[in-house]
Enzyme design. Structure first.
Site, PDB file in Angstrom:
ATOM      1  N   ASP A 199       0.653  -0.946  -0.334  1.00 58.84           N
ATOM      2  CA  ASP A 199      -0.190   0.205   0.323  1.00 58.84           C
ATOM      3  C   ASP A 199       1.195   1.220  -0.024  1.00 58.84           C
ATOM      4  O   ASP A 199       2.085   1.177   0.327  1.00 58.84           O
ATOM      5  CB  ASP A 199      -1.214  -0.571   1.259  1.00 58.84           C
ATOM      6  CG  ASP A 199      -2.304   1.158   1.321  1.00 58.84           C
ATOM      7  OD1 ASP A 199      -2.280   1.968   0.269  1.00 58.84           O
ATOM      8  OD2 ASP A 199      -3.195   0.730   1.509  1.00 58.84           O
TER       9      ASP A 199
HETATM   10  C1  BGC Z   1      -5.263   2.899   0.444  1.00 59.73           C
HETATM   11  C2  BGC Z   1      -4.827   2.429  -0.796  1.00 59.73           C
HETATM   12  C3  BGC Z   1      -4.863   3.030  -2.458  1.00 59.73           C
HETATM   13  C4  BGC Z   1      -3.982   3.958  -2.808  1.00 59.73           C
HETATM   14  C5  BGC Z   1      -3.459   4.487  -3.835  1.00 59.73           C
HETATM   15  C6  BGC Z   1      -3.884   4.271  -0.590  1.00 59.73           C
HETATM   16  O1  BGC Z   1      -4.091   5.482   0.695  1.00 59.73           O
HETATM   17  O2  BGC Z   1      -4.884   2.756   0.934  1.00 59.73           O
HETATM   18  O3  BGC Z   1      -6.612   1.806  -1.225  1.00 59.73           O
HETATM   19  O4  BGC Z   1      -5.090   1.753  -3.702  1.00 59.73           O
HETATM   20  O5  BGC Z   1      -4.017   4.637  -1.525  1.00 59.73           O
HETATM   21  O6  BGC Z   1      -4.222   5.279  -3.551  1.00 59.73           O
END
Ligand code: BGC
Length: 757
Positions: free
Chosen positions: A287
């Site tokens: 993530d």
């Molecule tokens: C989120 C993810 C997301 C990523 C990219 C993160 O803050 O937890 O679910 O895919 O950002 O935007």
């Protein structure tokens, strides 16, 4: 390991890597062998990886945050800047070998352009994933996935950061709307189908957030503590089922720690469970900002550092080169990382059928969004057949909820700027609401996006000649006056959820409870339409005539609401999540890390790591309510229809697993869909959903249905032998229209067995 390497080290590093790579710089002249589509993805990935230099491999495992990210990108070269699309993330390709770049966009509810938006960029907003789960219709989940996958392709992306599936252990969790509820079978089935829909468009889908990202408060600090057996039987089982069904190219590891170890360097989760036990062939991406080490992360299963610029340090750039050089991460492991990424790319057509930009098919896509909304909206109460409304009612008061503008959507990385982007948006800061004039420009963090069209307009269209008047609900006395002088009052109420913060409690914010109570006192023919991320409390429930849970219903949500209110569509949604009577019924009455402070809680509001002990184990949601003998406000699986159904003739057999057969009959006067649910209680345990069937029946029509349980749903996980163990004994089988409304029961004898994961 720090990324600040000495200049001597860097010089020797470059020299070493160059000598290592010199052998394989030749350009292919004809179609290389890995482009032979008759070979398996595994063989193709192996062939191509064997041609990669170490340097190329390191680049493939090192991602950048998208250029238009709301976070300040750092570390871009002009070349990277030029190549970056408007997206969440980017991993450069290897031109020499024809490896395409990975162009990554969020999320499960549409092509998320909220944080990364360029003027004019719009996408079809699907309803929330929780609404999709409430349809209990995996074909619809597939169609929704296919729709957003196609739109992602049309916009030039080849990775969709979709597949949110963490089970709802706390309905205040800020991403409850992005997930699929509290049951591993329901969530696994629906999310697996959505992933299949996405990947059938020849792009990669992720599944996320692996694992136990069950609250947003302190998500980067807290440790989700739970015994491994319970985790296998709950949150991990949801992932397991969805991965089996959807085969996502990538698994995104989570922000939080699990049993003290960060998810993205968690050997148990990534190596033992995912890669060994489940035989997962794709790659693990982090993530955004979830990596905390180089050697531990690489050796414990992380295959790609996403958006390295958001991590505290750059872990998979030079530090990984160094780790390869000094042997703390082996060359074989780096090969494995690259092979896994290539496997996902070959398996999902990224080489053979790359995306081609073209306009999206708006009308067709909006229809998909509406079909999902039609089936996922749940009728919770309907006294004396108040609904459906007659198109010939004398007068209707529509009150509150910004029903004159659009329907609510959830915030965060999944935010979609919808088709027909609204002229007006609402900002909610610390519980206060104020207006701004919206424009398709960078969205400030706290902006609530309302998806058009407006429910008021749809109600006016459906009500034909009926007088429909609107009150925004801010002035309760004015709304009451309007309700009193109208035959019917429809009050729209909302709860706003946002990634990165949990809602402080399950109450509707502002004056909404008071508004509903006052309107209902003035006019008992009051219908409440809820637009919420998940469950909310309803202190006024006994006073209103009808309640419709519309969740975040997306870009055709207003149409679906009006169609259900006026009976063009017969509601068929069933709750994928338990609605408690109060927060005191939850396993943790106060969200750990908030100290009960009734404020929106941003991530990282605590500066010291802390533990959240999931002592309820696998007993999530309705299982917790049964274990504690609690009566919820509305049980899991519940939902009403404009017709009625009978469930009868249950016959169940045992042996290796449970098979249940029964009849579903439409005993009412109009066509409708019933979701017949089968629950099994192992000896000494609580009931578990083992299957369901959603059947569409005309009046008086009967359908015979057979449901067979996946034996893992009867089992416990034995962590010593590392097997599922089904105990010999008598198991109770229950057939019902919800977890609490049981029409028939039976007992079957199950024989002992073990199942390898
Ligand atoms: C989120 C993810 C997301 C990523 C990219 C993160 O803050 O937890 O679910 O895919 O950002 O935007």
């Amino acid at each position: 390991m720090k990324s600040g390497l000495s200049s001597t080290t860097v010089v020797s590093l470059i020299a070493f890597l160059s000598s290592w790579t010199a052998a394989s710089q030749a350009q292919p002249t004809s179609a290389p062998p890995w482009m032979n589509t008759s070979l398996t993805p595994g063989v193709r990935a192996e062939m191509l990886q064997s041609k990669m230099t170490r340097e190329e491999e390191v680049r493939l495992v090192h991602g950048y945050v998208g250029l238009d990210s709301p976070w300040l990108p750092r570390g871009y070269t002009p070349a990277i800047r030029a190549a970056l699309p408007s997206s969440a993330g980017y991993v450069p390709g290897v031109a020499r070998l024809g490896i395409p770049a990975l162009l990554e966009t969020d999320a499960s509810l549409g092509v998320a352009n909220g944080g990364h938006m360029r003027p004019g960029d719009q996408a079809t907003a699907l309803p929330s994933s929780l609404l999709t789960a409430a349809s209990w219709n995996s074909d619809l989940a597939y169609d929704g996935g296919a729709m957003i996958g196609q739109e992602a392709r049309d916009k030039g992306f080849n990775v969709l950061l979709a597949g949110g599936i963490d089970l709802t252990r706390d309905p205040r969790g800020g991403r409850t709307f992005e997930y699929s509820g509290e049951d591993p079978l329901l969530a696994g089935t629906m999310v697996g189908a959505a992933i299949r829909g996405i990947q059938d468009q020849h792009i990669i889908s992720t599944i996320k957030h692996f694992a136990m990202n069950d609250q947003e408060t302190g998500r980067g600090l807290m440790s989700a503590n739970i015994d491994n057996a319970s985790m296998r039987e709950s949150d991990l089982l949801a992932f397991e089922i969805a991965i089996e069904r959807g085969d996502p190219g990538s698994v995104m590891c989570a922000y939080n720690r699990v049993n003290d170890t960060y998810s993205c360097e968690n050997d148990y989760l990534l190596n033992k469970v995912l890669k060994q036990d489940w035989g997962y062939k794709g790659f693990v991406m982090s993530d955004w900002g979830a990596v905390h080490s180089t050697v531990d992360a690489a050796n414990n299963g992380l295959d790609q550092e996403s958006a390295y610029n958001l991590d505290r340090e750059d872990y998979f750039g030079d530090p990984l080169r160094m780790a390869i050089l000094d042997g703390s991460v082996s060359g074989d492991r780096l090969d494995d990382m690259a092979r896994r990424i290539l496997h996902a790319m070959f398996a999902n057509g990224l080489f053979d059928d790359p995306p081609v930009k073209r306009p999206i098919d708006t009308e067709a896509d909006l229809q998909v969004a509406q079909r999902v909304a039609d089936e996922g909206i749940v009728l919770l109460k309907n006294s004396d057949g108040l609904l459906p409304l007659s198109a010939h009612s004398r007068s209707i008061a529509v009150i509150g909820g910004r029903a004159d503008v659009g329907v609510y959507s959830g915030g965060g990385s999944s935010q979609v700027i919808p088709i027909g982007n609204n002229p007006s948006q609402e900002i909610l800061i610390g519980g206060a609401v104020r207006e701004i004039a919206g424009r398709p420009v960078q969205i400030p963090r706290d902006t609530i996006v309302l998806d058009p069209p407006a429910p008021l307009a749809m109600i006016r269209a459906a009500a034909r000649g009926t007088q429909v008047r609107f009150s925004d609900g801010n002035d309760i006395a004015g709304a009451v006056k309007l309700a009193r002088s109208s035959q019917i009052a429809v009050v729209f109420a909302r709860q706003w959820m946002h990634e990165g913060r949990d809602v402080p409690n399950l109450s509707l914010y502002g004056n909404q409870d008071a508004l509903i109570a006052a309107v209902a006192a003035a006019n008992p023919r009051t219908v409440v339409v809820l637009e919420t991320g998940g469950p909310v409390l309803m202190p006024w429930l006994g006073k209103v005539g009808a309640v419709l849970e519309a969740w975040y219903p997306g870009n055709r949500g207003a149409n679906a609401i009006a169609d259900i209110l006026f009976g063009k569509v017969n509601p068929s949604g069933r709750l994928p999540i338990t609605f408690p009577q109060s927060e005191s019924q939850l396993p943790r009455p106060v969200i750990p890390g908030t100290d009960g402070t009734p404020l929106l809680v941003a991530e990282g509001s605590r500066i010291t790591p802390y533990d959240v002990d999931y002592t309820e184990g696998a007993n999530i949601g309705y299982k917790w309510f049964e274990a504690k003998s609690l009566t919820p406000l509305f049980p899991f699986g519940f939902g009403l229809s404009y017709t009625s159904f009978n469930l009868s003739g249950l016959s169940a057999t045992g042996g290796a697993t449970v098979t249940a057969s029964f009849d579903v009959r439409n005993s009412g006067k109009r066509e409708g869909m019933q979701t017949a649910q089968v629950y099994v209680t192992p000896p000494g345990g609580v009931a578990r959903l083992v299957g369901w069937s959603k059947v569409d029946l005309k009046p008086d029509e009967t359908q015979h249905v057979t449901v067979t349980a996946d034996p893992r749903l009867l089992a416990t996980f034995d962590t010593v032998a590392n097997v599922w163990r089904v105990a010999e004994g008598d198991y109770a089988v229950a057939l019902g229209s919800s977890s609490a409304d049981i029409s028939a029961t039976a007992t079957v004898h199950i024989t002992a067995s073990t199942i390898k994961p």
